[in-house]
Motif scaffolding. Structure first.
Motif, PDB file in Angstrom:
ATOM      1  N   ILE A   1      -0.890   3.339   1.610  1.00  0.00           N
ATOM      2  CA  ILE A   1      -0.403   2.194   0.825  1.00  0.00           C
ATOM      3  C   ILE A   1       1.116   2.232   0.792  1.00  0.00           C
ATOM      4  CG2 ILE A   1      -2.490   2.021  -0.605  1.00  0.00           C
ATOM      5  CD1 ILE A   1      -0.728   3.384  -2.857  1.00  0.00           C
ATOM      6  N   CYS A   2       1.710   1.061   0.552  1.00  0.00           N
ATOM      7  CA  CYS A   2       3.171   0.968   0.496  1.00  0.00           C
ATOM      8  C   CYS A   2       3.683   1.805  -0.670  1.00  0.00           C
ATOM      9  CB  CYS A   2       3.588  -0.492   0.324  1.00  0.00           C
ATOM     10  SG  CYS A   2       5.337  -0.645  -0.093  1.00  0.00           S
ATOM     11  N   ARG A   3       4.563   2.749  -0.346  1.00  0.00           N
ATOM     12  CA  ARG A   3       5.076   3.632  -1.399  1.00  0.00           C
ATOM     13  C   ARG A   3       6.087   2.902  -2.284  1.00  0.00           C
ATOM     14  NH1 ARG A   3       6.986   9.052   0.853  1.00  0.00           N
ATOM     15  NH2 ARG A   3       7.141   9.419  -1.376  1.00  0.00           N
ATOM     16  N   GLY A   4       6.734   1.884  -1.762  1.00  0.00           N
ATOM     17  CA  GLY A   4       7.673   1.098  -2.564  1.00  0.00           C
ATOM     18  C   GLY A   4       6.942   0.280  -3.618  1.00  0.00           C
ATOM     19  N   CYS A   5       5.928  -0.475  -3.195  1.00  0.00           N
ATOM     20  CA  CYS A   5       5.170  -1.307  -4.140  1.00  0.00           C
ATOM     21  C   CYS A   5       4.468  -0.428  -5.178  1.00  0.00           C
ATOM     22  CB  CYS A   5       4.139  -2.165  -3.403  1.00  0.00           C
ATOM     23  SG  CYS A   5       4.895  -3.552  -2.520  1.00  0.00           S
ATOM     24  N   TRP A   6       4.011   0.744  -4.740  1.00  0.00           N
ATOM     25  CA  TRP A   6       3.344   1.637  -5.683  1.00  0.00           C
ATOM     26  C   TRP A   6       4.347   2.168  -6.714  1.00  0.00           C
ATOM     27  CZ3 TRP A   6      -1.229   2.242  -7.471  1.00  0.00           C
ATOM     28  CH2 TRP A   6      -1.527   3.374  -8.258  1.00  0.00           C
TER      29      TRP A   6
ATOM     30  N   ILE B   1       7.191   1.647   3.606  1.00  0.00           N
ATOM     31  CA  ILE B   1       7.244   0.542   2.645  1.00  0.00           C
ATOM     32  C   ILE B   1       6.845  -0.736   3.391  1.00  0.00           C
ATOM     33  CG2 ILE B   1       9.037   1.697   1.271  1.00  0.00           C
ATOM     34  CD1 ILE B   1      11.024  -0.492   2.214  1.00  0.00           C
ATOM     35  N   CYS B   2       6.610  -1.807   2.638  1.00  0.00           N
ATOM     36  CA  CYS B   2       6.110  -3.023   3.272  1.00  0.00           C
ATOM     37  C   CYS B   2       7.124  -4.152   3.152  1.00  0.00           C
ATOM     38  CB  CYS B   2       4.771  -3.429   2.673  1.00  0.00           C
ATOM     39  SG  CYS B   2       4.903  -4.216   1.060  1.00  0.00           S
ATOM     40  N   THR B   3       6.811  -5.251   3.816  1.00  0.00           N
ATOM     41  CA  THR B   3       7.739  -6.382   3.826  1.00  0.00           C
ATOM     42  C   THR B   3       7.762  -7.110   2.476  1.00  0.00           C
ATOM     43  OG1 THR B   3       5.957  -7.561   4.949  1.00  0.00           O
ATOM     44  CG2 THR B   3       7.778  -6.794   6.308  1.00  0.00           C
ATOM     45  N   ILE B   4       6.806  -6.794   1.581  1.00  0.00           N
ATOM     46  CA  ILE B   4       6.897  -7.402   0.241  1.00  0.00           C
ATOM     47  C   ILE B   4       8.089  -6.803  -0.493  1.00  0.00           C
ATOM     48  CG2 ILE B   4       5.816  -7.667  -2.034  1.00  0.00           C
ATOM     49  CD1 ILE B   4       3.105  -7.615  -0.685  1.00  0.00           C
ATOM     50  N   CYS B   5       8.171  -5.457  -0.506  1.00  0.00           N
ATOM     51  CA  CYS B   5       9.289  -4.866  -1.261  1.00  0.00           C
ATOM     52  C   CYS B   5      10.622  -5.105  -0.567  1.00  0.00           C
ATOM     53  CB  CYS B   5       9.069  -3.399  -1.627  1.00  0.00           C
ATOM     54  SG  CYS B   5       8.144  -2.368  -0.563  1.00  0.00           S
ATOM     55  N   GLU B   6      10.592  -5.366   0.719  1.00  0.00           N
ATOM     56  CA  GLU B   6      11.836  -5.630   1.441  1.00  0.00           C
ATOM     57  C   GLU B   6      12.361  -7.042   1.164  1.00  0.00           C
ATOM     58  OE1 GLU B   6      12.710  -6.647   6.085  1.00  0.00           O
ATOM     59  OE2 GLU B   6      11.321  -5.021   5.684  1.00  0.00           O
TER      60      GLU B   6
HETATM   61 ZN   LIG Z   1       5.798  -2.771  -0.579  1.00  0.00          ZN
END
Ligand SMILES: [Zn+2]
Length: 251
Positions: A11-16, A47-52
């Protein structure tokens, strides 16, 4: 001991870390997300493009204040280098540099926030939270120095001819930054403020193979900086002289 990228995050560590929301980025559960364009970020594969790109949605504000460690790195003597090497060889040097920097930064949970040809800016402690981010930035910097040297040698880039010119200078500083989306032209988030400026100024003063670390960062990582040489610097746009610790990968 160069670290390796921990690219096993499902899972995306940024969103988490920022929202406690599990966004799958690897494995079968990631497939439907990919259909909607949510993929691994180029800033860091964990990380994913949501947090970016959706900072405002993630943080519910246009920008936030945060404590972070900022790393700037660039190739020393790039102008001279560009006069002496042919464009293809030069672009090889740039891609080796950018790739090795990214590997070193990702291995310590930082993100490559901006790439500027022969230079880059990395953020440690956002969006992936890192308890000891100053230390992580410094270990990444040491890692970058070792990786770049080894990779350029392995590629057969003629170090005899240009040995004194292919080297990397790095600056690291820790403090308060404003993180958010500051441009309407680009939706990616970045960090701004005095902490970012000082880190960039330190990098500009770093000699070939050197990592200049501010006293603020050094105080957070005494095991790495105790007994290292220091230098007092007068930096452009900074009122008072700044004490910097000098780290080198060889020592
Ligand atoms: Zn993310």
């Amino acid at each position: 001991m160069p670290g390796t990228v921990r690219d096993d995050a499902r899972i995306c560590r940024g969103c988490w870390d920022q929202m406690s929301v599990p966004i799958p980025i690897r494995g079968p559960l990631a497939v439907p997300f990919r259909i909607f364009g949510i993929t691994q970020s180029k800033m860091n594969p964990n990380i994913c493009t949501i947090c970016e790109r959706a900072f405002r949605r993630v943080k519910k504000h246009r920008h936030i204040s945060a404590t972070a460690s900022i790393l700037f790195a660039d190739i020393r003597g790039y102008t001279r280098l560009s006069e002496r090497m042919d464009p293809i060889e030069l672009s090889n040097v740039i891609s080796v540099f950018q790739d090795q920097c990214a590997q070193g930064i990702w291995a310590h949970d930082g993100i490559v926030n901006k790439q500027m040809g022969d230079g880059l800016m990395a953020i440690f402690n956002f969006p992936i939270k890192i308890e000891r981010h100053a230390e992580a930035a410094m270990i990444a910097a040491l890692d970058i120095q070792r990786r770049c040297k080894a990779a350029l040698a392995a590629r057969g880039i003629n170090l005899d001819e240009v040995a004194d010119t292919i080297d990397v200078g790095i600056g690291v500083h820790t403090g308060q930054v404003e993180i958010g989306e500051f441009s309407t032209a680009r939706s990616d988030f970045t960090a701004i403020g005095g902490t970012v400026n000082l880190s960039a100024r330190l990098e500009a003063q770093a000699g070939a193979g050197e990592i200049l670390v501010s006293a603020e960062s050094a105080a957070l990582a005494p095991a790495l900086t105790a007994g290292t040489p220091t230098r007092t610097l007068v930096l452009k746009g900074i009122e008072h002289p700044v004490l910097a610790h000098v780290l080198t990968a060889g020592g």
